[in-house]
Design a protein around this motif. Structure first.
Motif, PDB file in Angstrom:
ATOM      1  N   ALA A  19       0.823  -1.211   0.000  1.00  0.00           N
ATOM      2  CA  ALA A  19       0.000   0.000   0.000  1.00  0.00           C
ATOM      3  C   ALA A  19       0.855   1.259   0.000  1.00  0.00           C
ATOM      4  CB  ALA A  19      -0.912   0.006   1.222  1.00  0.00           C
ATOM      5  N   SER A  20       2.151   1.115   0.131  1.00  0.00           N
ATOM      6  CA  SER A  20       3.047   2.256   0.219  1.00  0.00           C
ATOM      7  C   SER A  20       4.289   1.963  -0.617  1.00  0.00           C
ATOM      8  CB  SER A  20       3.412   2.471   1.681  1.00  0.00           C
ATOM      9  OG  SER A  20       4.213   3.591   1.814  1.00  0.00           O
ATOM     10  N   PRO A  21       4.257   2.297  -1.904  1.00  0.00           N
ATOM     11  CA  PRO A  21       5.373   1.921  -2.777  1.00  0.00           C
ATOM     12  C   PRO A  21       6.681   2.610  -2.401  1.00  0.00           C
ATOM     13  CG  PRO A  21       3.858   3.394  -3.912  1.00  0.00           C
ATOM     14  CD  PRO A  21       3.237   3.067  -2.596  1.00  0.00           C
ATOM     15  N   ALA A  22       7.769   1.983  -2.782  1.00  0.00           N
ATOM     16  CA  ALA A  22       9.107   2.514  -2.524  1.00  0.00           C
ATOM     17  C   ALA A  22       9.726   2.966  -3.839  1.00  0.00           C
ATOM     18  CB  ALA A  22       9.977   1.435  -1.890  1.00  0.00           C
ATOM     19  N   MET A  23      10.640   3.903  -3.757  1.00  0.00           N
ATOM     20  CA  MET A  23      11.319   4.379  -4.952  1.00  0.00           C
ATOM     21  C   MET A  23      12.795   4.556  -4.659  1.00  0.00           C
ATOM     22  SD  MET A  23      10.619   7.667  -7.323  1.00  0.00           S
ATOM     23  CE  MET A  23       9.914   6.847  -8.727  1.00  0.00           C
ATOM     24  N   CYS A  24      13.609   4.126  -5.607  1.00  0.00           N
ATOM     25  CA  CYS A  24      15.050   4.298  -5.534  1.00  0.00           C
ATOM     26  C   CYS A  24      15.442   5.381  -6.541  1.00  0.00           C
ATOM     27  CB  CYS A  24      15.737   2.983  -5.870  1.00  0.00           C
ATOM     28  SG  CYS A  24      17.527   3.082  -5.815  1.00  0.00           S
ATOM     29  N   HIS A  25      16.260   6.322  -6.106  1.00  0.00           N
ATOM     30  CA  HIS A  25      16.649   7.422  -6.990  1.00  0.00           C
ATOM     31  C   HIS A  25      18.020   7.948  -6.571  1.00  0.00           C
ATOM     32  CE1 HIS A  25      15.554  10.189  -3.699  1.00  0.00           C
ATOM     33  NE2 HIS A  25      14.583   9.332  -3.486  1.00  0.00           N
ATOM     34  N   ASP A  26      18.559   8.841  -7.394  1.00  0.00           N
ATOM     35  CA  ASP A  26      19.844   9.431  -7.042  1.00  0.00           C
ATOM     36  C   ASP A  26      19.624  10.588  -6.069  1.00  0.00           C
ATOM     37  OD1 ASP A  26      18.867  11.453  -8.606  1.00  0.00           O
ATOM     38  OD2 ASP A  26      20.419  11.328 -10.128  1.00  0.00           O
ATOM     39  N   LYS A  27      20.700  11.200  -5.617  1.00  0.00           N
ATOM     40  CA  LYS A  27      20.602  12.256  -4.601  1.00  0.00           C
ATOM     41  C   LYS A  27      20.489  13.628  -5.265  1.00  0.00           C
ATOM     42  CE  LYS A  27      22.529  13.620  -0.219  1.00  0.00           C
ATOM     43  NZ  LYS A  27      23.316  14.801  -0.180  1.00  0.00           N
ATOM     44  N   HIS A  28      19.628  13.736  -6.208  1.00  0.00           N
ATOM     45  CA  HIS A  28      19.324  14.990  -6.882  1.00  0.00           C
ATOM     46  C   HIS A  28      18.201  15.624  -6.070  1.00  0.00           C
ATOM     47  CE1 HIS A  28      17.257  17.156 -10.320  1.00  0.00           C
ATOM     48  NE2 HIS A  28      18.468  17.690 -10.295  1.00  0.00           N
ATOM     49  N   VAL A  29      18.427  16.786  -5.480  1.00  0.00           N
ATOM     50  CA  VAL A  29      17.487  17.362  -4.518  1.00  0.00           C
ATOM     51  C   VAL A  29      16.075  17.523  -5.089  1.00  0.00           C
ATOM     52  CG1 VAL A  29      17.013  19.359  -3.046  1.00  0.00           C
ATOM     53  CG2 VAL A  29      19.314  18.410  -3.155  1.00  0.00           C
ATOM     54  N   PRO A  30      15.895  18.033  -6.322  1.00  0.00           N
ATOM     55  CA  PRO A  30      14.523  18.126  -6.846  1.00  0.00           C
ATOM     56  C   PRO A  30      13.846  16.753  -6.974  1.00  0.00           C
ATOM     57  CG  PRO A  30      15.963  19.560  -8.093  1.00  0.00           C
ATOM     58  CD  PRO A  30      16.849  18.729  -7.198  1.00  0.00           C
ATOM     59  N   THR A  31      14.603  15.726  -7.364  1.00  0.00           N
ATOM     60  CA  THR A  31      14.039  14.373  -7.453  1.00  0.00           C
ATOM     61  C   THR A  31      13.655  13.897  -6.058  1.00  0.00           C
ATOM     62  OG1 THR A  31      15.411  13.887  -9.364  1.00  0.00           O
ATOM     63  CG2 THR A  31      14.470  11.999  -8.198  1.00  0.00           C
ATOM     64  N   PHE A  32      14.538  14.101  -5.111  1.00  0.00           N
ATOM     65  CA  PHE A  32      14.293  13.694  -3.728  1.00  0.00           C
ATOM     66  C   PHE A  32      13.015  14.354  -3.211  1.00  0.00           C
ATOM     67  CE2 PHE A  32      16.254  11.535  -0.210  1.00  0.00           C
ATOM     68  CZ  PHE A  32      15.684  12.122   0.908  1.00  0.00           C
ATOM     69  N   SER A  33      12.869  15.650  -3.448  1.00  0.00           N
ATOM     70  CA  SER A  33      11.684  16.380  -2.999  1.00  0.00           C
ATOM     71  C   SER A  33      10.418  15.881  -3.700  1.00  0.00           C
ATOM     72  CB  SER A  33      11.854  17.878  -3.265  1.00  0.00           C
ATOM     73  OG  SER A  33      12.954  18.364  -2.539  1.00  0.00           O
ATOM     74  N   ALA A  34      10.510  15.638  -4.998  1.00  0.00           N
ATOM     75  CA  ALA A  34       9.346  15.170  -5.760  1.00  0.00           C
ATOM     76  C   ALA A  34       8.882  13.806  -5.268  1.00  0.00           C
ATOM     77  CB  ALA A  34       9.677  15.117  -7.243  1.00  0.00           C
ATOM     78  N   VAL A  35       9.820  12.917  -4.964  1.00  0.00           N
ATOM     79  CA  VAL A  35       9.477  11.582  -4.456  1.00  0.00           C
ATOM     80  C   VAL A  35       8.747  11.711  -3.124  1.00  0.00           C
ATOM     81  CG1 VAL A  35      10.470   9.453  -3.525  1.00  0.00           C
ATOM     82  CG2 VAL A  35      11.288  10.364  -5.698  1.00  0.00           C
ATOM     83  N   ARG A  36       9.230  12.577  -2.264  1.00  0.00           N
ATOM     84  CA  ARG A  36       8.584  12.799  -0.975  1.00  0.00           C
ATOM     85  C   ARG A  36       7.179  13.392  -1.150  1.00  0.00           C
ATOM     86  NH1 ARG A  36      10.877   9.864   2.899  1.00  0.00           N
ATOM     87  NH2 ARG A  36      13.059  10.317   3.131  1.00  0.00           N
ATOM     88  N   GLN A  37       7.062  14.396  -2.017  1.00  0.00           N
ATOM     89  CA  GLN A  37       5.772  15.057  -2.230  1.00  0.00           C
ATOM     90  C   GLN A  37       4.772  14.136  -2.917  1.00  0.00           C
ATOM     91  OE1 GLN A  37       6.654  18.708  -4.256  1.00  0.00           O
ATOM     92  NE2 GLN A  37       7.516  19.663  -2.435  1.00  0.00           N
TER      93      GLN A  37
END
Length: 183
Positions: A19-37
């Motif tokens: 019910a809560s998917p996970a995502m793996c990404h690089d440490k690009h701050v906009p990507t990090f923020s978008a994943v959280r949002q």
């Protein structure tokens, strides 16, 4: 789903892992923020990108050869932390190691480089709680165990073919951190 939850022995009042998917990404701050949002339940930083960023920092600071090798392995050991408390302990060990090496002869790095290394590590990897949680292995190992209980595949936390050398090592370490189960 409730039956599967009960059969697996989970607390069914809490949301199951699917019910809560996970995502793996690089440490690009906009990507990090978008994943959280976007509301992803778990966010992981890709190992290759993290190690690459750390090694680029070492190169910029002229921490080279055996000194870079030692610092990079200390950073890799920190990543293997299985809890926030262990991450704090590993951070303290890393700082002690970096500072103790300044007194060695020959010295692998000078005092200024040691301070910059510790400051970089704290500011970029340890002190931001959300970055630390996405970097250390704690949540990834929990997800690995949950996936195995469900019988669903767990894909190694790496992206791209050129990162394959880290993919095997990450998978190997993830399996070895939970020694009571055979994968």
């Amino acid at each position: 789903r409730r039956l599967k939850c009960v059969a697996q022995g989970w607390d069914c009042t809490q949301a199951p892992p699917w019910a809560s998917p996970a995502m793996c990404h690089d440490k690009h701050v906009p990507t990090f923020s978008a994943v959280r949002q976007a509301g992803f339940g778990l966010s992981f930083l890709d190992g290759w990108h993290g190690f690459n960023a750390f090694e680029k920092f070492l190169l910029q600071q002229q921490i080279l050869d055996q000194a870079a090798f030692a610092a990079a392995w200390a950073f890799r050991l920190y990543k293997r932390s299985l809890s926030d408390a262990q991450a704090q302990q590993m951070r303290d060990e890393l700082v002690s190691f970096v500072l103790s090496e300044v007194t060695r002869s020959p010295c692998p790095w000078n005092v200024q480089q040691a301070v910059k290394l510790i400051d970089y590590f704290d500011a970029r990897w340890h002190l931001p709680d959300d970055v630390r949680a996405a970097w250390i292995d704690e949540k990834a190992v929990e997800l690995l165990i949950a996936c195995r209980k469900l019988g669903v595949p767990f894909y190694t936390l790496a992206t791209g073919a050129n990162e394959g050398s880290h993919r095997w090592w990450d998978a190997h370490q993830m399996r070895n951190q939970h020694k009571t189960r055979r994968w």
